[in-house]
Design a protein around this motif. Structure first.
Motif, short mmCIF file in Angstrom:
data_model
loop_
_atom_site.label_atom_id
_atom_site.label_comp_id
_atom_site.label_asym_id
_atom_site.label_seq_id
_atom_site.Cartn_x
_atom_site.Cartn_y
_atom_site.Cartn_z
N MET A 1 36.39 52.04 39.06
CA MET A 1 37.40 52.51 40.00
C MET A 1 38.74 51.85 39.68
O MET A 1 38.78 50.66 39.39
CB MET A 1 37.02 52.12 41.44
N ILE A 2 39.78 52.65 39.75
CA ILE A 2 41.11 52.08 39.55
C ILE A 2 42.01 52.57 40.69
O ILE A 2 41.77 53.62 41.27
CB ILE A 2 41.72 52.46 38.18
N PRO A 3 43.03 51.80 41.01
CA PRO A 3 43.92 52.22 42.11
C PRO A 3 44.69 53.49 41.74
O PRO A 3 44.85 53.82 40.56
CB PRO A 3 44.89 51.03 42.26
N PRO A 5 48.09 55.56 41.13
CA PRO A 5 49.29 55.05 40.44
C PRO A 5 50.30 54.43 41.39
O PRO A 5 50.47 54.88 42.53
CB PRO A 5 49.88 56.30 39.77
N PHE A 6 50.94 53.36 40.91
CA PHE A 6 52.02 52.72 41.66
C PHE A 6 52.96 52.07 40.66
O PHE A 6 52.61 51.92 39.48
CB PHE A 6 51.46 51.67 42.64
N ASP A 7 54.13 51.71 41.12
CA ASP A 7 55.06 50.94 40.29
C ASP A 7 54.89 49.46 40.63
O ASP A 7 54.89 49.08 41.80
CB ASP A 7 56.51 51.37 40.56
N TYR A 8 54.77 48.66 39.58
CA TYR A 8 54.53 47.23 39.74
C TYR A 8 55.84 46.46 39.65
O TYR A 8 56.63 46.67 38.71
CB TYR A 8 53.58 46.75 38.65
N ARG A 10 57.22 42.44 39.90
CA ARG A 10 56.85 41.03 40.00
C ARG A 10 57.96 40.29 40.72
O ARG A 10 59.13 40.41 40.37
CB ARG A 10 56.65 40.49 38.58
N LEU A 31 51.61 42.11 47.33
CA LEU A 31 50.33 41.71 46.76
C LEU A 31 50.33 40.20 46.57
O LEU A 31 51.14 39.66 45.82
CB LEU A 31 50.10 42.39 45.40
N GLY A 34 45.34 39.35 46.19
CA GLY A 34 44.78 40.67 45.94
C GLY A 34 43.31 40.84 46.26
O GLY A 34 42.74 41.89 45.99
N GLN A 35 42.68 39.82 46.85
CA GLN A 35 41.24 39.90 47.02
C GLN A 35 40.82 40.82 48.18
O GLN A 35 39.65 41.20 48.27
CB GLN A 35 40.65 38.50 47.20
N LEU A 38 43.43 44.73 46.70
CA LEU A 38 43.02 45.50 45.51
C LEU A 38 41.73 46.29 45.75
O LEU A 38 41.65 47.45 45.35
CB LEU A 38 42.91 44.59 44.29
N PRO A 39 40.71 45.71 46.41
CA PRO A 39 39.54 46.54 46.72
C PRO A 39 39.90 47.77 47.57
O PRO A 39 39.38 48.86 47.33
CB PRO A 39 38.62 45.59 47.49
N LYS A 42 41.51 50.26 45.25
CA LYS A 42 40.55 50.89 44.35
C LYS A 42 39.76 51.98 45.07
O LYS A 42 39.42 53.00 44.49
CB LYS A 42 39.60 49.84 43.77
N ASP A 53 54.35 42.02 43.61
CA ASP A 53 53.39 40.95 43.34
C ASP A 53 54.04 39.59 43.56
O ASP A 53 54.90 39.17 42.79
CB ASP A 53 52.89 41.08 41.89
N ASP B 18 50.74 50.43 34.95
CA ASP B 18 50.95 49.39 35.96
C ASP B 18 49.68 49.09 36.74
O ASP B 18 49.44 47.95 37.14
CB ASP B 18 52.04 49.82 36.96
N ARG B 19 48.84 50.11 36.96
CA ARG B 19 47.67 49.93 37.82
C ARG B 19 46.44 49.39 37.07
O ARG B 19 45.37 49.30 37.66
CB ARG B 19 47.32 51.27 38.46
N ASP B 40 32.00 46.64 40.82
CA ASP B 40 33.39 47.10 40.89
C ASP B 40 33.99 46.92 42.28
O ASP B 40 34.97 47.56 42.63
CB ASP B 40 33.48 48.57 40.46
N THR B 60 39.17 42.60 40.05
CA THR B 60 39.99 42.47 41.25
C THR B 60 41.23 41.64 40.93
O THR B 60 41.70 40.86 41.75
CB THR B 60 39.14 41.87 42.40
#
Lengths: 275, 155
Positions: A1-3, A5-8, A10, A31, A34-35, A38-39, A42, A53, B18-19, B40, B60
């Motif tokens: 699983m991946i999130p 799309p977003f712009d990151y 920092r 962020l 992220g614990q 991020l889940p 995802k 971030d 980015d992701r 996951d 993560t």
């Protein structure tokens, strides 16, 4: 699983984070470790357009004494709270609660500010901080304001934080030498609390807070009042769930959560030397 | 975006979305497939790697977040033909069955021993609470980590 799309972006300081929030507005999400976030990303339960971030914002990672208060930077990791001597000396309840967050890997990434701002009612640190009468320092375009732990969470994963505000510091009144107790019931070692109870004695009074007994962490006001009125710990604990509306889910029914709140309150009070 | 990081002592600059999660950067972009993806969902620990020497769950962590940092995977533990003492411990005590959880178990154990060089059996069990083995292999895994902790090999 991946999130999704977003712009990151920092942001390695509080100022950089505030500037990024100002630029991206409602679309941005902070962020930290992220614990938790991020889940959710995802699973596509959170789909921010911009992720700011702040996990490496070194100016927000510290634990220091400030008179009668412990001042803890929002980006201080759980593992660093566990091992900080000033925390074990002046707020052992907080150090103990931090030692039970997730697992070692999670504690190497997760931060106290991330946990507080995420406002999950089953999280260890917000439960402990509520019993410790902590307050939260928030910085935004208009400057800083301080919010008590009682006022901070307004609902499930909801807080009084505005989209352009950043939680920068957790302030914990020292409870040096005071008794405390923490009881967390889980089905598996790394689970979120089915129910958690934190007890903190302070100056003759006793604060009791409940995790996962409603949409926010709560003080067990009836039980606290019973204790203050001279009731035994066992009798006071019978009021731990008064006025609560716990959720029912795959781990527990609402009635079982009420039962746990009473039992765990009694055990946490016993750990704090109240019988 | 470009992410520059050191993996097993070698510097890489990788162009990723980015992701992108750290585990995907390691597996899909660098071909380091010892790091497994299990649940996951931050539960099983199969994807555990060291980030600046500390165990993290690489499913993560955003790849972008570790720009400038150092990652160690199972591939980076051995010194040439000479295994790391935790690897030796897993062989000596047969700390695996199917082997899927093993890379994560080993990396979590390396981090645990760095923070607590002489743990008790109970501390090993608690220290590995973030890693699941579904072959019921915990007994030998704990023995393997204790073997590594007691080992006289300098590493």
């Amino acid at each position: 699983m991946i999130p999704a799309p977003f712009d990151y972006v920092r942001a390695d300081s509080a100022d950089a984070a505030l500037a990024a929030l100002r630029e991206h507005g409602d679309d941005a999400k902070l962020l930290a470790g992220g614990q938790s976030l991020l889940p959710l990303m995802k699973l596509r339960l959170a789909t921010p357009g911009v992720v700011v971030d702040v996990s490496r914002a070194a100016d927000l990672a510290y634990v220091r004494e400030d008179g009668d208060v412990l001042a803890i930077g929002a980006l201080t990791r759980h593992c660093d709270i566990v091992s900080a001597e000033v925390v074990t000396a002046h707020a052992p309840l907080l150090a103990h609660a931090a030692s039970g967050v997730g697992d070692r890997q999670v504690r190497h990434r997760g931060t106290i500010g991330g946990s507080v701002a995420h406002a999950d009612p089953s999280a260890d640190l917000p439960t402990a901080l509520l019993a410790l009468d902590a307050s939260y320092v928030v910085r935004g375009p208009a400057g800083e304001r301080t919010i008590t732990a009682t006022e901070f969470a307004t609902g499930f994963l909801e807080t009084v934080l505005a989209p352009d505000e950043l939680l920068i510091e957790i302030r914990v009144p020292k409870a040096t030498g005071e008794a405390w107790g923490y009881q967390k019931f889980t089905r598996r070692a790394i689970d979120w609390a089915t129910v958690a109870v934190a007890v903190q004695a302070r100056g003759g009074g006793t604060a009791i807070s409940l995790g996962n007994m409603g949409s926010t962490v709560l003080r067990a006001a009836s039980a606290e009042a019973a204790l203050a009125g001279g009731a035994s710990a066992a009798d006071a604990a019978q009021h731990a769930d008064d006025g609560t509306e716990p959720a029912a889910d795959v781990t527990a029914s609402a009635d079982y959560r009420r039962h746990l709140a009473r039992v765990l309150t009694k055990r946490a009070l016993a750990a704090a030397g109240r019988s | 975006m470009n992410v520059t990081l050191t993996v097993n002592g070698v510097s890489h600059t990788v162009d990723v979305e980015d992701r992108t999660l750290l585990v995907h950067l390691l597996r899909d972009h660098l071909g380091l497939t010892a790091t497994n993806i299990g649940c996951d969902t931050t539960s099983c620990g199969a994807c555990t790697v060291l980030l600046d020497g500390e165990s993290v769950k690489s499913c993560t962590v955003l790849a972008a977040s570790v720009d400038g940092q150092s990652v160690t995977t199972l591939e980076g533990l051995a010194d040439g033909e000479r295994w790391h003492r935790v690897q030796e411990g897993f062989r000596a005590k047969h700390g695996l069955q199917c082997g899927f959880c093993t890379p994560g178990m080993v990396m979590a154990a390396v981090s645990l021993l760095a923070e607590n060089p002489s743990p008790t059996a109970a501390q090993v069990r608690e220290g590995l609470e973030g890693n699941l083995c579904r072959c019921t292999g915990y007994h030998n895994i704990v023995a393997a980590v204790l073997e590594a902790a007691e080992g006289s090999v300098a590493r």
